[in-house]
Design a protein around this motif. Structure first.
Motif, PDB file in Angstrom:
ATOM      1  N   LEU A  63       0.835  -1.208   0.000  1.00 41.66           N
ATOM      2  CA  LEU A  63       0.000   0.000   0.000  1.00 41.66           C
ATOM      3  C   LEU A  63       0.865   1.252   0.000  1.00 41.66           C
ATOM      4  N   LEU A  64       1.906   1.266   0.834  1.00 44.71           N
ATOM      5  CA  LEU A  64       2.804   2.422   0.847  1.00 44.71           C
ATOM      6  C   LEU A  64       3.565   2.528  -0.465  1.00 44.71           C
ATOM      7  N   GLY A  65       3.833   1.366  -1.090  1.00 48.48           N
ATOM      8  CA  GLY A  65       4.531   1.404  -2.377  1.00 48.48           C
ATOM      9  C   GLY A  65       3.748   2.152  -3.429  1.00 48.48           C
ATOM     10  N   GLN A  66       2.421   2.062  -3.361  1.00 45.88           N
ATOM     11  CA  GLN A  66       1.603   2.817  -4.317  1.00 45.88           C
ATOM     12  C   GLN A  66       1.863   4.316  -4.194  1.00 45.88           C
ATOM     13  N   PHE A  67       1.929   4.774  -2.929  1.00 52.01           N
ATOM     14  CA  PHE A  67       2.168   6.206  -2.725  1.00 52.01           C
ATOM     15  C   PHE A  67       3.563   6.609  -3.192  1.00 52.01           C
ATOM     16  N   TYR A  68       4.522   5.682  -3.061  1.00 51.14           N
ATOM     17  CA  TYR A  68       5.861   6.002  -3.548  1.00 51.14           C
ATOM     18  C   TYR A  68       5.860   6.134  -5.073  1.00 51.14           C
ATOM     19  N   VAL A  69       5.131   5.227  -5.729  1.00 51.58           N
ATOM     20  CA  VAL A  69       5.037   5.314  -7.190  1.00 51.58           C
ATOM     21  C   VAL A  69       4.354   6.611  -7.601  1.00 51.58           C
ATOM     22  N   ILE A  70       3.312   6.991  -6.886  1.00 50.16           N
ATOM     23  CA  ILE A  70       2.625   8.251  -7.173  1.00 50.16           C
ATOM     24  C   ILE A  70       3.576   9.432  -6.961  1.00 50.16           C
ATOM     25  N   TYR A  71       4.404   9.321  -5.911  1.00 48.27           N
ATOM     26  CA  TYR A  71       5.398  10.371  -5.637  1.00 48.27           C
ATOM     27  C   TYR A  71       6.359  10.507  -6.812  1.00 48.27           C
ATOM     28  N   LEU A  72       6.793   9.367  -7.377  1.00 51.07           N
ATOM     29  CA  LEU A  72       7.685   9.417  -8.542  1.00 51.07           C
ATOM     30  C   LEU A  72       6.985  10.046  -9.739  1.00 51.07           C
ATOM     31  N   LEU A  90       4.330   3.339 -14.631  1.00 50.49           N
ATOM     32  CA  LEU A  90       4.026   3.683 -13.240  1.00 50.49           C
ATOM     33  C   LEU A  90       2.587   3.314 -12.897  1.00 50.49           C
ATOM     34  N   ALA A  91       1.657   3.530 -13.841  1.00 48.61           N
ATOM     35  CA  ALA A  91       0.256   3.157 -13.591  1.00 48.61           C
ATOM     36  C   ALA A  91       0.140   1.651 -13.403  1.00 48.61           C
ATOM     37  N   GLY A  92       0.877   0.897 -14.226  1.00 44.89           N
ATOM     38  CA  GLY A  92       0.859  -0.564 -14.051  1.00 44.89           C
ATOM     39  C   GLY A  92       1.422  -0.992 -12.721  1.00 44.89           C
ATOM     40  N   ALA A  93       2.461  -0.293 -12.276  1.00 44.37           N
ATOM     41  CA  ALA A  93       3.044  -0.612 -10.969  1.00 44.37           C
ATOM     42  C   ALA A  93       2.048  -0.339  -9.850  1.00 44.37           C
ATOM     43  N   VAL A  94       1.317   0.770  -9.956  1.00 39.93           N
ATOM     44  CA  VAL A  94       0.301   1.089  -8.944  1.00 39.93           C
ATOM     45  C   VAL A  94      -0.779   0.008  -8.915  1.00 39.93           C
ATOM     46  N   LEU A  95      -1.218  -0.416 -10.120  1.00 39.35           N
ATOM     47  CA  LEU A  95      -2.245  -1.451 -10.185  1.00 39.35           C
ATOM     48  C   LEU A  95      -1.734  -2.756  -9.577  1.00 39.35           C
ATOM     49  N   ALA A  96      -0.495  -3.129  -9.890  1.00 40.31           N
ATOM     50  CA  ALA A  96       0.064  -4.378  -9.355  1.00 40.31           C
ATOM     51  C   ALA A  96       0.189  -4.311  -7.836  1.00 40.31           C
ATOM     52  N   LEU A  97       0.651  -3.179  -7.332  1.00 38.51           N
ATOM     53  CA  LEU A  97       0.781  -3.021  -5.881  1.00 38.51           C
ATOM     54  C   LEU A  97      -0.588  -3.031  -5.190  1.00 38.51           C
ATOM     55  N   LEU A  98      -1.595  -2.457  -5.872  1.00 40.01           N
ATOM     56  CA  LEU A  98      -2.936  -2.448  -5.304  1.00 40.01           C
ATOM     57  C   LEU A  98      -3.470  -3.876  -5.198  1.00 40.01           C
ATOM     58  N   VAL A  99      -3.316  -4.658  -6.279  1.00 42.89           N
ATOM     59  CA  VAL A  99      -3.763  -6.052  -6.250  1.00 42.89           C
ATOM     60  C   VAL A  99      -2.991  -6.835  -5.191  1.00 42.89           C
ATOM     61  N   ALA A 100      -1.686  -6.614  -5.126  1.00 42.33           N
ATOM     62  CA  ALA A 100      -0.866  -7.318  -4.133  1.00 42.33           C
ATOM     63  C   ALA A 100      -1.311  -6.981  -2.719  1.00 42.33           C
ATOM     64  N   HIS A 101      -1.642  -5.712  -2.504  1.00 42.29           N
ATOM     65  CA  HIS A 101      -2.096  -5.287  -1.171  1.00 42.29           C
ATOM     66  C   HIS A 101      -3.352  -6.045  -0.746  1.00 42.29           C
ATOM     67  N   HIS A 102      -4.347  -6.079  -1.630  1.00 39.50           N
ATOM     68  CA  HIS A 102      -5.611  -6.729  -1.272  1.00 39.50           C
ATOM     69  C   HIS A 102      -5.448  -8.251  -1.144  1.00 39.50           C
ATOM     70  N   VAL A 312      -0.125  14.563   0.189  1.00 38.97           N
ATOM     71  CA  VAL A 312      -0.712  13.243  -0.061  1.00 38.97           C
ATOM     72  C   VAL A 312      -0.517  12.311   1.123  1.00 38.97           C
ATOM     73  N   ILE A 313       0.731  12.231   1.622  1.00 33.64           N
ATOM     74  CA  ILE A 313       1.061  11.277   2.687  1.00 33.64           C
ATOM     75  C   ILE A 313       0.719  11.835   4.063  1.00 33.64           C
ATOM     76  N   GLY A 314       1.107  13.051   4.312  1.00 32.57           N
ATOM     77  CA  GLY A 314       0.960  13.619   5.647  1.00 32.57           C
ATOM     78  C   GLY A 314      -0.484  13.783   6.080  1.00 32.57           C
ATOM     79  N   LEU A 315      -1.358  14.129   5.137  1.00 38.18           N
ATOM     80  CA  LEU A 315      -2.751  14.365   5.516  1.00 38.18           C
ATOM     81  C   LEU A 315      -3.453  13.073   5.928  1.00 38.18           C
ATOM     82  N   GLY A 316      -2.940  11.925   5.489  1.00 41.86           N
ATOM     83  CA  GLY A 316      -3.528  10.649   5.905  1.00 41.86           C
ATOM     84  C   GLY A 316      -2.758   9.976   7.024  1.00 41.86           C
ATOM     85  N   TYR A 317      -1.811  10.726   7.608  1.00 39.03           N
ATOM     86  CA  TYR A 317      -0.947  10.189   8.642  1.00 39.03           C
ATOM     87  C   TYR A 317      -1.731   9.785   9.897  1.00 39.03           C
ATOM     88  N   GLY A 318      -2.852  10.448  10.166  1.00 39.16           N
ATOM     89  CA  GLY A 318      -3.606  10.174  11.392  1.00 39.16           C
ATOM     90  C   GLY A 318      -4.456   8.922  11.336  1.00 39.16           C
TER      91      GLY A 318
END
Length: 631
Positions: A63-72, A90-102, A312-318
């Motif tokens: 899940l965090l990897g998705q945000f890193y890809v978005i950061y890139l 990068l979009a494919g990487a996000v999709l793969a990480l999303l599937v892996a997460h679930h 993106v990251i900090g606002l969801g930190y809580g």
């Protein structure tokens, strides 16, 4: 009004204070201590729980990897270096990480749930086996609702910790730890701005959780009282309606419900400011991140990419921190229930010696037995000695509270004697393994318990391998076959909860048939005919006679007419045997038994016609089973 004596209210130490103030006498454990109290339950399946936690960690990192890809991707767009193929990758990487997460989280949850249910299954079995070795008198003396609640609700609460908290707690901790390190690696100033609100929120939550823990005992007591009142209301409804006391009984249940609601309301209001402050601060990193970030960006102290990263990251930190607090708040209730489960699982048991029993018969001997119930001021039995031989009936009679049932309980080793010895077949019952003792002794209780199952299933509790022909044979000898055959489905008829579809005499005869099916050398009947009608009493008496052949029968008698043919009558008074002998001899002795017999005759001679019309009646002369008319 209390109609059901089995339902008890919480003790004064457990009952919530009437003014709603907190009880501070209970120590408040730390979060680490409470987690440590729960972890032993996961020991047997620790490999599964560790695997679940590892998968949950991997899923969280995905899940965090998705945000890193978005950061890139953001960095490429801001630097004007983004290309179509690169963005597709990068979009494919996000999709793969999303599937892996679930997938990882789903597998983690599946493993943790399967392990949790295995753990609860073994835990309930261990408690059940433990209860089989705990002094039975102590088990039956406790509130039935207390044990039931521990075995069901308190054990079930552990599933929340084992199946959810372990993987989810690990995942939340990983998110918080990795995100914190990541933010400090990107820009320490923005990281401090993001953590400022959460640091204060965590301090508020710690104070709230620590303070509310002291009120958990009162909360559990209030809920127990409410549940007990509702159960009592349902069970007592026939009596309540008969005596037209619905108002009083509903009032008690209503007061208990209101008391529980008021207690929870006072509890919530007391800590409302602290919890409100926490959730507000945990959800408000933007209060510090946005102004600090814009100020640094305006001054050129932070790049646009890094600023967007914190947005993106900090606002969801809580979010993960809020999940951790919810888990911490649940820990109090979970650890409280875990202590109850542990207490029951580790209850003191009767010592059991692994010694092969001798080849003894059904001879029962009490030799100088003395016994005092825990907390009692006087002894229940003092220097009790007697011998009962196979093929005979020994009856125990005496005033209420004299100690008759205590003799029967010590024979079955519900408790251990304080002094003296109880022997069965020449063996001290303390030297016999429980399985060996129970293979020699059957116990027919006054309040016969039948499972909500078929007649056949209830009988096969004594011998699971018994065939239909044997069931019919023991029922015929117990004078039960006739009424069983008349049931809608015969031996396959369900008897209802606790045998509610049968009469008291029918239940007793099934209990005796079950004892016959067990085929032990010794049978104990505790007030077996105390509350049945005369017709059923005759049938039960005939069933008892079927037990005597080559067996030692001990009868705790309430109705003297049922034991006039006993080979030996022991008169118990004040915990001592004050008389012994046969019926005729005891009547002729003109002592306690004779007075009890005359009182019994006087009671039996009162006929309804005399009570209503004043017509005289002749005293009833009960006839002993041996056919001799009693004096």
């Amino acid at each position: 009004m209390s109609v059901d004596a089995t339902t008890e209210e919480p003790s004064a130490q457990e009952r919530p204070p009437p003014d709603g103030t907190a009880r501070e006498e209970e120590p408040s454990d730390s979060v680490a201590q409470r987690v440590a109290a729960l972890l032993p339950f996961a020991r047997e399946d620790r490999a599964s729980y560790v695997l679940s936690a590892v998968l949950a960690t991997a899923g969280t990192l995905a899940l965090l990897g998705q945000f890193y890809v978005i950061y890139l991707a953001i960095d490429g767009v801001v630097a004007d270096e983004a290309t179509g193929p690169g963005m597709y990758a990068l979009a494919g990487a996000v999709l793969a990480l999303l599937v892996a997460h679930h997938v990882l989280m789903a597998v983690s949850t599946l493993i943790s749930h399967r392990a949790a249910f295995r753990t609860l299954y073994r835990l309930r079995l261990r408690i059940g086996r433990r209860l089989g070795r705990v002094p039975l008198g102590r088990v039956t003396g406790r509130r039935s609702g207390e044990i039931q609640r521990t075995l069901s609700e308190d054990v079930e609460r552990l599933e929340s910790f084992l199946a959810h908290a372990i993987p989810e707690l690990v995942a939340a901790l990983v998110v918080v730890a990795v995100t914190t390190v990541w933010m400090f690696a990107v820009d320490w100033r923005m990281a401090l701005a993001a953590a400022a609100c959460l640091a204060l929120a965590v301090a508020l939550s710690g104070r709230a959780v620590h303070g509310s823990q002291a009120l958990m005992g009162g909360y559990m007591a209030a809920m127990s009282r409410m549940n007990g009142s509702i159960v009592e209301l349902v069970r007592a409804m026939p009596v309540v309606r008969t005596f037209n006391r619905t108002g009083d009984t509903f009032a008690e249940a209503r007061d208990a419900i209101r008391g529980a609601a008021d207690y929870q309301a006072r509890w919530g209001l007391r800590f409302l400011p602290l919890f409100t402050g926490f959730f507000t601060l945990a959800a408000a990193p933007a209060v510090t991140i946005v102004p600090v970030g814009l100020l640094l960006w305006t001054n050129g102290s932070i790049s646009t990419t890094d600023l967007l990263f914190f947005f993106v990251i900090g606002l969801g930190y809580g979010g993960p921190v809020t999940k951790l607090l919810n888990f911490t708040a649940q820990l109090t209730q979970l650890s409280y229930g875990a202590r109850l489960v542990t207490d029951l699982e580790e209850a003191e048991v009767l010592p059991e010696r692994e010694r092969a029993p001798g080849p003894g018969d059904g001879t029962v001997e009490f030799d100088g037995v003395g016994f005092r119930y825990e907390g009692a001021g006087t002894e229940a039995l003092t220097d009790v000695s007697f011998r009962a031989s196979p093929g005979t009936v020994t009856a125990l009679v005496g005033p209420s509270g004299a100690g008759k049932s205590t003799v029967a309980k010590l024979l079955c080793r519900f408790f251990d004697t304080d002094t003296g010895t109880v022997r069965v077949g020449g063996d001290d019952v303390r030297d016999l393994p429980f399985s060996a003792l129970m293979s020699r002794v059957s116990f027919v209780f006054q309040d016969t318990f039948l499972f909500d199952d078929t007649v056949a299933a209830n009988l096969r509790v004594a011998d699971p391998d018994a065939d239909d022909a044997r069931l019919e044979d023991v029922c015929r000898r117990a004078r039960a076959h006739e009424f069983v055959a008349d049931l809608p489905e015969g031996y396959e008829t369900r008897v209802g909860e606790q045998g509610s579809r049968l009469s008291g005499g029918q239940r007793q005869r099934l209990a005796i048939a079950r004892a016959l099916l067990k085929d032990t050398d010794v049978i104990v009947l505790d007030e077996a005919t105390a509350f049945i009608d005369p017709e059923n009493e005759v049938a039960v008496q005939e069933a008892v006679e079927a037990l005597v052949h080559d067996r030692t029968v001990i009868v705790v008698a309430h109705r003297l007419s049922t034991i006039t043919g006993a080979d030996q009558i022991l008169v118990v008074d004040g915990g001592r045997i004050v008389e012994r002998g046969r019926h005729d001899d005891l009547v002729a002795a003109d002592a306690l038994y004779a007075r009890m017999w005359r009182a019994f005759e006087a009671t039996e001679s009162i006929a309804l016609g005399e009570a209503v019309h004043g017509a005289p009646t002749e005293p009833i002369q009960p006839t002993a089973p041996n056919g001799q008319e009693d004096v």
